[in-house]
Design a protein around this motif. Structure first.
Motif, PDB file in Angstrom:
ATOM      1  N   ASP A   1       0.672  -1.319   0.027  1.00 47.39           N
ATOM      2  CA  ASP A   1       0.094   0.199   0.155  1.00 47.39           C
ATOM      3  C   ASP A   1       0.827   1.326  -0.141  1.00 47.39           C
ATOM      4  O   ASP A   1       0.667   2.032   0.793  1.00 47.39           O
ATOM      5  N   SER A   2       1.789   1.279  -0.821  1.00 45.56           N
ATOM      6  CA  SER A   2       2.778   2.151  -0.910  1.00 45.56           C
ATOM      7  C   SER A   2       2.158   3.579  -1.550  1.00 45.56           C
ATOM      8  O   SER A   2       1.569   3.489  -2.450  1.00 45.56           O
ATOM      9  N   SER A   3       2.890   4.701  -1.386  1.00 45.45           N
ATOM     10  CA  SER A   3       2.645   5.924  -1.964  1.00 45.45           C
ATOM     11  C   SER A   3       3.193   5.920  -3.262  1.00 45.45           C
ATOM     12  O   SER A   3       2.688   6.473  -4.347  1.00 45.45           O
ATOM     13  N   SER A   4       4.411   5.467  -3.395  1.00 48.13           N
ATOM     14  CA  SER A   4       4.882   5.208  -4.873  1.00 48.13           C
ATOM     15  C   SER A   4       5.744   4.018  -4.874  1.00 48.13           C
ATOM     16  O   SER A   4       6.477   3.592  -3.850  1.00 48.13           O
ATOM     17  N   VAL A   5       6.063   3.462  -6.207  1.00 47.07           N
ATOM     18  CA  VAL A   5       7.007   2.234  -6.494  1.00 47.07           C
ATOM     19  C   VAL A   5       7.893   2.553  -7.635  1.00 47.07           C
ATOM     20  O   VAL A   5       7.206   3.055  -8.562  1.00 47.07           O
ATOM     21  N   ALA A   6       9.175   2.441  -7.505  1.00 48.09           N
ATOM     22  CA  ALA A   6       9.890   2.265  -8.653  1.00 48.09           C
ATOM     23  C   ALA A   6      10.624   0.987  -8.784  1.00 48.09           C
ATOM     24  O   ALA A   6      11.086   0.463  -7.741  1.00 48.09           O
ATOM     25  N   ILE A   7      10.907   0.453 -10.048  1.00 48.00           N
ATOM     26  CA  ILE A   7      11.596  -0.706 -10.063  1.00 48.00           C
ATOM     27  C   ILE A   7      13.211  -0.380 -10.396  1.00 48.00           C
ATOM     28  O   ILE A   7      13.161   0.606 -11.355  1.00 48.00           O
ATOM     29  N   VAL A   8      14.079  -0.597  -9.868  1.00 45.09           N
ATOM     30  CA  VAL A   8      15.674  -0.337 -10.483  1.00 45.09           C
ATOM     31  C   VAL A   8      16.050  -1.666 -11.037  1.00 45.09           C
ATOM     32  O   VAL A   8      15.739  -2.702 -10.645  1.00 45.09           O
ATOM     33  N   GLU A   9      17.092  -1.563 -11.953  1.00 44.63           N
ATOM     34  CA  GLU A   9      17.868  -2.568 -12.584  1.00 44.63           C
ATOM     35  C   GLU A   9      18.642  -3.160 -11.652  1.00 44.63           C
ATOM     36  O   GLU A   9      19.561  -2.492 -11.223  1.00 44.63           O
ATOM     37  N   GLU A  10      18.528  -4.361 -11.387  1.00 48.37           N
ATOM     38  CA  GLU A  10      19.595  -4.994 -10.262  1.00 48.37           C
ATOM     39  C   GLU A  10      20.870  -4.895 -10.734  1.00 48.37           C
ATOM     40  O   GLU A  10      21.663  -4.645  -9.642  1.00 48.37           O
ATOM     41  N   PRO A  11      21.534  -5.311 -12.021  1.00 47.92           N
ATOM     42  CA  PRO A  11      22.976  -5.012 -12.109  1.00 47.92           C
ATOM     43  C   PRO A  11      23.292  -3.593 -12.074  1.00 47.92           C
ATOM     44  O   PRO A  11      24.640  -3.519 -11.349  1.00 47.92           O
ATOM     45  N   LEU A  12      22.357  -2.729 -11.995  1.00 47.56           N
ATOM     46  CA  LEU A  12      23.035  -1.357 -11.902  1.00 47.56           C
ATOM     47  C   LEU A  12      22.906  -1.010 -10.503  1.00 47.56           C
ATOM     48  O   LEU A  12      24.015  -0.357  -9.900  1.00 47.56           O
ATOM     49  N   ALA A  13      22.064  -1.603  -9.409  1.00 46.40           N
ATOM     50  CA  ALA A  13      21.963  -1.538  -8.389  1.00 46.40           C
ATOM     51  C   ALA A  13      23.436  -1.994  -7.755  1.00 46.40           C
ATOM     52  O   ALA A  13      23.810  -1.624  -6.674  1.00 46.40           O
ATOM     53  N   ALA A  14      23.513  -3.274  -8.141  1.00 51.40           N
ATOM     54  CA  ALA A  14      24.703  -4.168  -7.600  1.00 51.40           C
ATOM     55  C   ALA A  14      25.966  -3.523  -7.871  1.00 51.40           C
ATOM     56  O   ALA A  14      27.058  -3.530  -7.219  1.00 51.40           O
ATOM     57  N   ALA A  15      26.026  -2.573  -9.044  1.00 53.08           N
ATOM     58  CA  ALA A  15      27.190  -1.788  -9.464  1.00 53.08           C
ATOM     59  C   ALA A  15      27.422  -0.752  -8.315  1.00 53.08           C
ATOM     60  O   ALA A  15      28.522  -0.604  -7.857  1.00 53.08           O
ATOM     61  N   ILE A  16      26.525  -0.196  -8.164  1.00 54.85           N
ATOM     62  CA  ILE A  16      26.450   1.088  -6.903  1.00 54.85           C
ATOM     63  C   ILE A  16      26.938   0.329  -5.456  1.00 54.85           C
ATOM     64  O   ILE A  16      27.844   0.796  -4.949  1.00 54.85           O
TER      65      ILE A  16
END
Ligand SMILES: Nc1ncnc2c1ncn2[C@@H]1O[C@H](COP(=O)(O)OP(=O)(O)OP(=O)(O)O)[C@@H](O)[C@H]1O
Ligand SMILES: [Mg+2]
Length: 338
Positions: free
Chosen positions: A132-147
């Motif tokens: 029941d979130s006010s907003s949702v965003a999907i992030v690309e896993e390999p990009l997140a893993a790089a960070i």
């Protein structure tokens, strides 16, 4: 200033790594609040499913369920395989971690593989609706893993990250904050476990459970070792059903897992072959960064270096890189969500 204060009081920023083998949740200001296997055990009476256990508890029940109780891993190959079970699991995680407590509507960032289809992406959004979130965003896993692997992805220099998880391997080239090229295969640690279970059964007449093999993998699977060790494996004899041990040579184990390991190497080869020439030089200088739990396969880095002549680095706490990166991205959540 006032807007920021009101926003902080009424919202809760949440990062989620919904992985094939484990689900991890980070809440800004609280830290890591949940990290357990992506497993759920539920009673199904035909019209209603009731949760019995999730995570480690559900793992313990697996294989011992009475009629009417099912224990499942709702994600396979990096994506949602059983949507209803995934939603049940996430609803229980929300209850335990008190996501959405009081009036605090969560703003959610969730990782998903770069290569997922639109249908698979919609399933992620549908699953996250339980918060029941006010907003949702999907992030690309390999990009997140790089960070999460401490790479500055905004540089105009190419970085290659290979995220090797439980159900999926994704090899990407990143430049100027985005993915320039990617290759992926739905093969990872699970396929290696399955290969070992079959090998013990078919070649050693030994039944060894998935969980036991998971525990053995760190010392059993040397994918590029030179030494010929003898390893002792415990299990149940297929004929007598009595506990037995077998000696297995490390070269036999290498042979047993050759299929999935070659598939991972092939994916990296495709990635390197298809990288635009202008970026290839950077890759040779910078090398390949491995993330994901299966990056810890013994000597995998050595095998990749030997195969391609490119230096390889394994990210610190490689299995935690995706969540770490997604958590860092929460700081930019106002930009992402507007
Ligand atoms: N030391 C180790 N040696 C070999 N394999 C390991 C080791 N440690 C963890 N693994 C494997 O790593 C995998 C889990 O990695 P990770 O947590 O990155 O997966 P995931 O994010 O849940 O899956 P995916 O990203 O594919 O959806 C499991 O298959 C596990 O067996
Ligand atoms: Mg993962």
């Amino acid at each position: 200033m006032l807007t920021t204060m009101i926003r902080n009081l009424s919202s809760m920023d949440v990062a989620i790594d919904l992985g094939t083998s484990k689900t991890a949740v980070f809440i800004k200001g609280e830290g890591l609040v949940y990290e357990e296997p992506s497993v759920i055990s539920f009673r199904d009476n035909g019209y209603r499913k009731t949760i019995l256990a999730i995570g480690h508890e559900a793992f313990k029940i697996k294989g011992k369920e009475p009629v009417g109780v099912a224990t499942v891993r709702p994600l396979q190959g990096g994506v949602i395989d059983q949507l209803e079970a995934t939603k049940l699991m996430l609803r229980e995680i929300a209850r335990r971690t008190r996501i959405g407590r009081f009036l605090k509507k969560p703003r959610v960032l969730i990782g998903a593989p770069f290569s997922i289809s639109d249908v698979e992406r919609r399933a992620v959004m549908d699953a996250v609706s339980v918060f029941d979130s006010s907003s949702v965003a999907i992030v690309e896993e390999p990009l997140a893993a790089a960070i999460g692997a401490d790479i500055d992805i905004s540089e105009s220099v190419a970085n290659m990250v290979v995220d090797i998880g439980s159900g999926i391997t994704e090899a990407v080239v990143i430049s100027l904050g985005g993915i320039v090229h990617s290759e992926s295969i739905r093969v990872g640690g699970d396929a290696i476990t399955d290969s070992l279970v079959s090998y013990f059964r078919n070649h050693c007449n030994l039944i060894v459970g998935e969980r036991t093999v998971e525990g053995l993998k760190p010392r059993l699977c040397d994918v590029f070792g030179q030494a010929e060790d003898i390893l002792i494996v415990k299990g149940i004899d297929v004929n007598s059903y009595l506990p037995q041990t077998r000696k297995v040579r490390s070269c036999e184990v290498r042979e047993a897992i050759l299929g999935p390991v070659s598939a991972i190497i092939r994916t990296i080869r495709l990635m390197l072959e298809n990288t635009p020439p202008i970026l290839s030089g950077d890759l040779i200088d910078r090398g390949i960064i491995l993330t994901g739990g299966s990056a810890l396969l013994q000597n995998l880095g050595g095998l990749i270096e030997h195969s391609f002549g490119v230096p390889v680095r394994i990210a610190k706490d490689s299995a935690g890189a995706t969540l770490r990166g997604t958590s860092c991205m929460l700081d930019a959540i106002n930009v992402i969500h507007g």
